[in-house]
Design a protein around this motif. Structure first.
Motif, short mmCIF file in Angstrom:
data_model
loop_
_atom_site.label_atom_id
_atom_site.label_comp_id
_atom_site.label_asym_id
_atom_site.label_seq_id
_atom_site.Cartn_x
_atom_site.Cartn_y
_atom_site.Cartn_z
N LEU A 185 0.86 -1.19 0.00
CA LEU A 185 0.00 0.00 0.00
C LEU A 185 0.89 1.24 0.00
CD1 LEU A 185 -3.11 0.59 2.27
CD2 LEU A 185 -1.37 2.36 1.99
N MET A 186 0.66 2.11 -0.98
CA MET A 186 1.45 3.36 -1.08
C MET A 186 0.49 4.54 -1.06
SD MET A 186 3.98 2.08 -4.11
CE MET A 186 2.68 1.07 -4.82
N ASP A 187 0.68 5.43 -0.08
CA ASP A 187 -0.16 6.63 0.06
C ASP A 187 0.81 7.80 0.12
OD1 ASP A 187 -1.92 8.64 0.72
OD2 ASP A 187 -2.78 7.60 2.46
N TYR A 188 0.74 8.67 -0.85
CA TYR A 188 1.75 9.73 -0.95
C TYR A 188 1.21 10.86 -1.82
CZ TYR A 188 2.40 7.79 -5.57
OH TYR A 188 2.15 7.37 -6.84
N GLY A 189 1.96 11.93 -1.89
CA GLY A 189 1.57 13.04 -2.76
C GLY A 189 2.65 14.09 -2.71
N ASP B 95 -2.73 13.90 -3.26
CA ASP B 95 -2.88 12.79 -2.32
C ASP B 95 -3.41 11.59 -3.10
OD1 ASP B 95 -3.16 11.29 -0.04
OD2 ASP B 95 -4.67 12.57 0.91
N LEU B 96 -2.62 10.53 -3.15
CA LEU B 96 -2.95 9.36 -3.97
C LEU B 96 -2.63 8.10 -3.18
CD1 LEU B 96 -3.48 8.13 -6.92
CD2 LEU B 96 -1.01 8.17 -7.18
N THR B 97 -3.53 7.12 -3.19
CA THR B 97 -3.19 5.80 -2.63
C THR B 97 -3.48 4.72 -3.66
OG1 THR B 97 -3.91 6.52 -0.43
CG2 THR B 97 -3.51 4.18 -0.71
N ARG B 98 -2.51 3.84 -3.82
CA ARG B 98 -2.72 2.64 -4.61
C ARG B 98 -2.17 1.46 -3.82
NH1 ARG B 98 -5.79 5.29 -6.86
NH2 ARG B 98 -6.01 5.76 -9.07
N THR B 99 -2.82 0.31 -4.00
CA THR B 99 -2.36 -0.92 -3.36
C THR B 99 -2.15 -1.95 -4.47
OG1 THR B 99 -3.78 -0.37 -1.48
CG2 THR B 99 -2.84 -2.59 -1.53
N VAL B 100 -0.97 -2.53 -4.50
CA VAL B 100 -0.65 -3.52 -5.54
C VAL B 100 -0.29 -4.84 -4.85
CG1 VAL B 100 0.18 -1.74 -7.14
CG2 VAL B 100 1.81 -2.89 -5.61
N VAL B 101 -0.22 -5.90 -5.63
CA VAL B 101 0.21 -7.20 -5.08
C VAL B 101 1.48 -7.62 -5.80
CG1 VAL B 101 -0.41 -9.61 -4.66
CG2 VAL B 101 -2.19 -7.87 -4.69
N LEU B 102 2.45 -8.08 -5.01
CA LEU B 102 3.69 -8.59 -5.61
C LEU B 102 3.49 -10.08 -5.87
CD1 LEU B 102 6.57 -8.01 -6.48
CD2 LEU B 102 7.31 -8.38 -4.13
N GLY B 103 3.58 -10.48 -7.13
CA GLY B 103 3.23 -11.86 -7.49
C GLY B 103 1.73 -11.92 -7.73
N GLY B 104 1.24 -13.10 -8.04
CA GLY B 104 -0.20 -13.23 -8.32
C GLY B 104 -1.03 -13.00 -7.06
N ALA B 105 -2.18 -12.36 -7.21
CA ALA B 105 -3.06 -12.12 -6.07
C ALA B 105 -3.80 -13.40 -5.69
CB ALA B 105 -4.07 -11.02 -6.42
N SER B 106 -4.00 -13.58 -4.38
CA SER B 106 -4.83 -14.71 -3.92
C SER B 106 -6.30 -14.36 -4.15
CB SER B 106 -4.58 -14.96 -2.43
OG SER B 106 -5.10 -13.86 -1.68
N ASP B 107 -7.15 -15.37 -4.05
CA ASP B 107 -8.58 -15.10 -4.23
C ASP B 107 -9.07 -14.09 -3.19
OD1 ASP B 107 -8.60 -16.85 -6.31
OD2 ASP B 107 -9.50 -18.52 -5.20
N GLU B 108 -8.57 -14.22 -1.95
CA GLU B 108 -9.02 -13.31 -0.89
C GLU B 108 -8.55 -11.88 -1.18
OE1 GLU B 108 -7.64 -14.04 3.11
OE2 GLU B 108 -9.18 -12.72 3.97
N GLN B 109 -7.30 -11.74 -1.60
CA GLN B 109 -6.78 -10.41 -1.94
C GLN B 109 -7.63 -9.78 -3.05
OE1 GLN B 109 -2.71 -11.53 -2.79
NE2 GLN B 109 -1.96 -10.74 -0.82
#
Ligand code: ZN
Ligand code: ZN
Length: 357
Positions: free
Chosen positions: A214-218, A227-241
């Motif tokens: 999770l990156m929240d910055y500006g 002010d921007l937030t994005r959340t990414v997944v490293l590798g493939g996302a799980s079903d729950e993610q």
């Protein structure tokens, strides 16, 4: 910027406030009314116009920046030069900004500015600052664009072994190289379980496969914040993610869909919150949906359960729902939007769909 028009909007409220003059001490309000940026500046507004006060360190700077106000330097005490001005103008009732004056200053003003009577005011200039002028919208969009561009840049740096601190520093350096004056706040980079810390301080934790990041910055551009937030997944996302991400994204869409002039801040919050509650995560969205952005990173109006604000055309607010689950991690998606009569305009272009790196 038309500073004279802004000052006129303040004096137009004097009668209602019960003052003959208003002393502005909040530095963001000083910047808004005069163009001055620095660590020491005050503005006295009377019906005769505005007087800007600072000390000699800011002599050349204030002459370069301050528009539509007389400039007065003081070396020792502001109250000495103020008292003379108040007596010349026969000012008997002086408003001051309650949110930016300490109790010690209030007592000092009371003693040294007598016989002028002090009148508490709050949010006078902040209320004007809510409605962004076209030039302010242009600067906000430019600050948002720099943030978006940093998000595109940072994706190649999110690799196994990279740390939260490295990514936070990279974002800051990249935005400054792209023309930002500064960061608008210390970047938040949270990875794995630490992404669930809503206001996390980047640590030396290194990224691993499957981490949510999770990156929240500006950044700040000529005073204006993004002010921007994005959340990414490293590798493939799980079903729950993926499921939690989709819920946050749907909540943000519902929030953005509810933003328009005359909407209540509490109702916009509720529109997004309902999506998260319906998905069974109501307890995991522990903060308000958004806040105004401008010269300050957090300003009026508020979008939250307890907000009493009503949106108006020209407000710029964030829409930033999140779900934070211990051990699993946190997902937040945040964008800045400009409130219009019919709805809103999203200021940024950063992709919102889940990115797997
Ligand atoms: Zn943010
Ligand atoms: Zn925010």
């Amino acid at each position: 910027m038309n500073y004279a028009a802004r000052i006129a909007r303040v004096t137009a409220r004097f009668e209602e406030l019960g003052v003959q003059a208003l002393l502005i001490t909040d530095l963001d309000n000083v910047a808004y009314l005069t163009g001055f940026t620095g660590t020491n500046g005050q503005v006295l507004i009377t019906q005769a116009g505005a007087v800007f006060y600072t000390d000699p360190r800011y002599g050349a700077r204030s002459r370069a920046l301050v528009r539509d106000a007389e400039i007065v330097m003081y070396e020792a005490r502001l109250t000495d030069v103020l008292r003379d001005r108040l007596s010349q103008g026969k000012i008997e009732r002086l408003g001051f900004e309650a949110a930016s004056v300490t109790v010690a200053q209030r007592n000092d003003f009371g003693e040294r500015l007598a016989p002028a009577e002090l009148v508490t005011t709050s949010g006078v200039v902040e209320a004007l600052r809510r409605t962004k002028e076209p030039e302010e919208v242009r600067l906000l969009k430019e600050a948002v664009r720099i943030g978006d561009e940093a998000f595109a840049w940072v994706q190649d740096r999110i690799v196994p072994g990279a740390t939260e601190q490295e990514v936070a520093l990279g974002l800051e350096v990249h935005m400054r190289e792209a023309g930002a004056d500064a960061v608008s706040f210390e970047p938040i980079v949270g990875s794995g379980p630490l992404s669930a810390h809503i206001h996390h301080t980047p640590s030396d934790r290194s990224f691993g496969k499957g981490d949510l990041i999770l990156m929240d910055y500006g950044c700040r551009l000529q005073g204006y914040c993004s002010d921007l937030t994005r959340t990414v997944v490293l590798g493939g996302a799980s079903d729950e993610q993926r499921a939690v991400y989709d819920t946050v994204l749907a909540a943000q869409a519902a929030g953005i869909g509810a933003v328009k002039a005359d909407a209540r801040g509490a109702d916009v919050d509720a529109a997004a919150r309902r999506v998260i509650e319906d998905a069974g995560h109501g307890d995991a969205f522990e903060h308000g949906l958004g806040h105004g952005v401008g010269l300050e990173i957090h300003e009026a109006p508020r979008l939250s359960r307890t907000s009493e604000d009503t949106l108006t055309k020209g407000d710029v607010v964030t829409v930033e729902p999140g779900i934070y689950l211990e051990d699993f991690g946190g997902i937040r998606i945040e964008d800045c939007v400009l409130v219009t009569a019919e709805g809103c305009e999203v200021l940024g272009r950063a992709p919102r769909d889940l990115i797997e790196l």
